[in-house]
Structures are given as structure tokens and as C-alpha cells.
Design a protein around this motif. Sequence first.
Motif, PDB file in Angstrom:
ATOM      1  N   ILE A  13     -14.270   4.259   3.099  1.00 55.11           N
ATOM      2  CA  ILE A  13     -13.406   3.869   4.230  1.00 55.11           C
ATOM      3  C   ILE A  13     -13.489   4.938   5.319  1.00 55.11           C
ATOM      4  O   ILE A  13     -13.657   4.638   6.500  1.00 55.11           O
ATOM      5  N   PHE A  18     -16.590   0.794   4.645  1.00 55.30           N
ATOM      6  CA  PHE A  18     -15.756  -0.226   3.997  1.00 55.30           C
ATOM      7  C   PHE A  18     -14.557  -0.452   4.922  1.00 55.30           C
ATOM      8  O   PHE A  18     -14.015   0.511   5.461  1.00 55.30           O
ATOM      9  N   PHE A  32      -4.167   4.507   6.614  1.00 56.34           N
ATOM     10  CA  PHE A  32      -4.484   3.073   6.608  1.00 56.34           C
ATOM     11  C   PHE A  32      -3.574   2.367   5.613  1.00 56.34           C
ATOM     12  O   PHE A  32      -2.982   3.006   4.723  1.00 56.34           O
ATOM     13  N   LEU A  33      -3.473   1.049   5.759  1.00 56.14           N
ATOM     14  CA  LEU A  33      -2.577   0.285   4.883  1.00 56.14           C
ATOM     15  C   LEU A  33      -3.155   0.143   3.489  1.00 56.14           C
ATOM     16  O   LEU A  33      -4.367  -0.066   3.316  1.00 56.14           O
ATOM     17  N   ASP A  34      -2.274   0.229   2.497  1.00 55.37           N
ATOM     18  CA  ASP A  34      -2.655  -0.081   1.121  1.00 55.37           C
ATOM     19  C   ASP A  34      -2.922  -1.584   1.036  1.00 55.37           C
ATOM     20  O   ASP A  34      -2.134  -2.398   1.529  1.00 55.37           O
ATOM     21  N   ILE A  35      -4.012  -1.943   0.413  1.00 52.69           N
ATOM     22  CA  ILE A  35      -4.415  -3.353   0.352  1.00 52.69           C
ATOM     23  C   ILE A  35      -3.527  -4.160  -0.614  1.00 52.69           C
ATOM     24  O   ILE A  35      -3.451  -5.377  -0.519  1.00 52.69           O
ATOM     25  N   HIS A  42       3.364  -0.301   3.345  1.00 49.32           N
ATOM     26  CA  HIS A  42       2.850   0.734   2.421  1.00 49.32           C
ATOM     27  C   HIS A  42       1.551   1.315   2.997  1.00 49.32           C
ATOM     28  O   HIS A  42       0.553   0.613   3.132  1.00 49.32           O
ATOM     29  N   LEU A  44      -1.346   4.651   3.212  1.00 45.13           N
ATOM     30  CA  LEU A  44      -1.977   5.764   2.501  1.00 45.13           C
ATOM     31  C   LEU A  44      -2.460   6.778   3.525  1.00 45.13           C
ATOM     32  O   LEU A  44      -3.113   6.408   4.507  1.00 45.13           O
ATOM     33  N   PHE A  90      -0.270  10.890  -6.696  1.00 44.63           N
ATOM     34  CA  PHE A  90      -0.604  10.958  -8.124  1.00 44.63           C
ATOM     35  C   PHE A  90      -1.916  11.724  -8.295  1.00 44.63           C
ATOM     36  O   PHE A  90      -2.893  11.442  -7.596  1.00 44.63           O
ATOM     37  N   GLN A  97      -3.137   8.127 -11.174  1.00 45.95           N
ATOM     38  CA  GLN A  97      -4.141   8.040 -10.093  1.00 45.95           C
ATOM     39  C   GLN A  97      -5.263   7.088 -10.500  1.00 45.95           C
ATOM     40  O   GLN A  97      -5.760   7.156 -11.633  1.00 45.95           O
ATOM     41  N   VAL A  98      -5.646   6.201  -9.561  1.00 49.59           N
ATOM     42  CA  VAL A  98      -6.769   5.302  -9.850  1.00 49.59           C
ATOM     43  C   VAL A  98      -7.899   5.423  -8.821  1.00 49.59           C
ATOM     44  O   VAL A  98      -9.023   5.014  -9.086  1.00 49.59           O
ATOM     45  N   VAL A  99      -7.616   5.979  -7.648  1.00 51.93           N
ATOM     46  CA  VAL A  99      -8.666   6.226  -6.653  1.00 51.93           C
ATOM     47  C   VAL A  99      -8.736   7.735  -6.438  1.00 51.93           C
ATOM     48  O   VAL A  99      -7.720   8.375  -6.127  1.00 51.93           O
ATOM     49  N   HIS A 103      -4.642  10.927  -1.880  1.00 57.58           N
ATOM     50  CA  HIS A 103      -3.891  10.093  -0.937  1.00 57.58           C
ATOM     51  C   HIS A 103      -2.403  10.246  -1.203  1.00 57.58           C
ATOM     52  O   HIS A 103      -1.974  10.401  -2.344  1.00 57.58           O
ATOM     53  N   HIS A 105       1.061   8.209  -0.719  1.00 56.62           N
ATOM     54  CA  HIS A 105       1.640   6.901  -0.458  1.00 56.62           C
ATOM     55  C   HIS A 105       2.893   7.100   0.405  1.00 56.62           C
ATOM     56  O   HIS A 105       3.730   7.958   0.093  1.00 56.62           O
TER      57      HIS A 105
HETATM   58  P1  5GP Z   1      -3.220   5.677  -6.909  1.00 56.01           P
HETATM   59  O1  5GP Z   1      -2.639   5.075  -8.144  1.00 56.01           O
HETATM   60  O2  5GP Z   1      -4.626   6.206  -7.104  1.00 56.01           O
HETATM   61  O3  5GP Z   1      -2.295   6.709  -6.314  1.00 56.01           O
HETATM   62  O4  5GP Z   1      -3.248   4.518  -5.859  1.00 56.01           O
HETATM   63  C1  5GP Z   1      -4.396   3.929  -5.341  1.00 56.01           C
HETATM   64  C2  5GP Z   1      -3.921   2.923  -4.301  1.00 56.01           C
HETATM   65  O5  5GP Z   1      -5.052   2.465  -3.596  1.00 56.01           O
HETATM   66  C3  5GP Z   1      -3.216   1.702  -4.886  1.00 56.01           C
HETATM   67  O6  5GP Z   1      -1.908   1.607  -4.313  1.00 56.01           O
HETATM   68  C4  5GP Z   1      -4.115   0.531  -4.487  1.00 56.01           C
HETATM   69  O7  5GP Z   1      -3.380  -0.620  -4.151  1.00 56.01           O
HETATM   70  C5  5GP Z   1      -4.885   1.094  -3.311  1.00 56.01           C
HETATM   71  N1  5GP Z   1      -6.222   0.568  -3.137  1.00 56.01           N
HETATM   72  C6  5GP Z   1      -7.160   0.367  -4.107  1.00 56.01           C
HETATM   73  N2  5GP Z   1      -8.309  -0.089  -3.572  1.00 56.01           N
HETATM   74  C7  5GP Z   1      -8.097  -0.174  -2.239  1.00 56.01           C
HETATM   75  C8  5GP Z   1      -8.931  -0.582  -1.146  1.00 56.01           C
HETATM   76  O8  5GP Z   1     -10.088  -0.964  -1.302  1.00 56.01           O
HETATM   77  N3  5GP Z   1      -8.382  -0.524   0.100  1.00 56.01           N
HETATM   78  C9  5GP Z   1      -7.098  -0.110   0.313  1.00 56.01           C
HETATM   79  N4  5GP Z   1      -6.654  -0.097   1.581  1.00 56.01           N
HETATM   80  N5  5GP Z   1      -6.279   0.276  -0.695  1.00 56.01           N
HETATM   81  C10 5GP Z   1      -6.784   0.245  -1.954  1.00 56.01           C
END
Ligand code: 5GP
Length: 142
Positions: A13, A18, A32-35, A42, A44, A90, A97-99, A103, A105
Motif C-alpha cells: 500500500i 495495492f 488509510f482506512l481499515d478494510i 476505523h 490505520l 498489536f 498482530q496479523v499484518v 500500524h 488502529h
Molecule cells: P492487526 O491485528 O495486525 O493489528 O490488524 C491488521 C488490520 O489490518 C485488521 O484490522 C484488518 O482488518 C486490516 N487489513 C488487513 N488487510 C488489509 C488490507 O488489505 N487493506 C486494509 N486497508 N486493511 C487491511
Amino acid sequence: MTAYDPENIFAKILRGEFPCHKIYEDDHVFAFLDIMPRSPGHTLVIPKAPARNILDITAEDFAHVARGAHKIAHAAMKAFKADGIVVQQFSEPAAGQVVYHLHMHVMPRHDGVPLLPPATKKEDTAVLEGHAEKLKAALAQG
Ligand code: 5GP
């Protein structure tokens, strides 16, 4: 700790590879907005510096992200006539954390309205566009 992966989705991004609903950018941060928003608006906030999470970012870059979150929080209060704001960050899977590009929130809250669980629903593009416009208008007002 695992090394930073420049192929993570938020790095893409940042590089414009992306799409996203951009809210704000300066020399150090991008927002940018959380998807899959947990509340309307919401957002990020991410550093431009490559960092996996709070465990490898410099204190200075983390401070830039905090400043960005502060700016977005104030704009979100106005844009969504919110009653409050949740700021969360996170680090590592154990924390949720998943990404793996740091970031913060920023989630507007309204009295009595719970946050949706993470990843509940991919929001419609038209809805996200409307939220982005509201936030950008509030930022422009200062
Ligand atoms: P984490 O749990 O890592 O703190 O949160 C990752 C966040 O990224 C989640 O709230 C999820 O909805 C958001 N997210 C995941 N993939 C994308 C994406 O491709 N674009 C955007 N804008 N947000 C995403």
C-alpha cells in the motif's frame, strides 16, 4: 523476532502497489482506512520507515506514528461526531498482530455501541469512500 518482510500488504500500500482509502500522509507517516472496520472510520496509521512492530521500530519513528494517530483521532471525533476514540497497536501473533508492518488502529466510538470483532466484514467500497471523505474534510478544517 522474525525480520521485516517488505512484501507485506501495508508495504505494498505504501509503495502504491495495492489500493487503499488514503486519509493522510506526511514525510513520516501514512494513514488509510481499515478494510474491515471495527467501527465506522476505523483508520490505520503506519510509519513510512520499514518496521514490523513496536519491537523493531525506533522510538523516533514510533513517536511520528503516535503524532499521526493524535491527528486522526481529533479529526475522527469531528467527522463522526464520536463520543470517544480507541487507539490500539498489536505486536507479534501473541498480541493479535496479523499484518507485519507496524500500524496503530484509531477507532471512533459511540456511547453504547460495541466494537465489532476483528475481521467481521469487508466493508463496501462506497461506504469506505464516504468515510474517507468525511475524515479528509475534518483534517482540512484543522
Ligand atoms: P492487526 O491485528 O495486525 O493489528 O490488524 C491488521 C488490520 O489490518 C485488521 O484490522 C484488518 O482488518 C486490516 N487489513 C488487513 N488487510 C488489509 C488490507 O488489505 N487493506 C486494509 N486497508 N486493511 C487491511
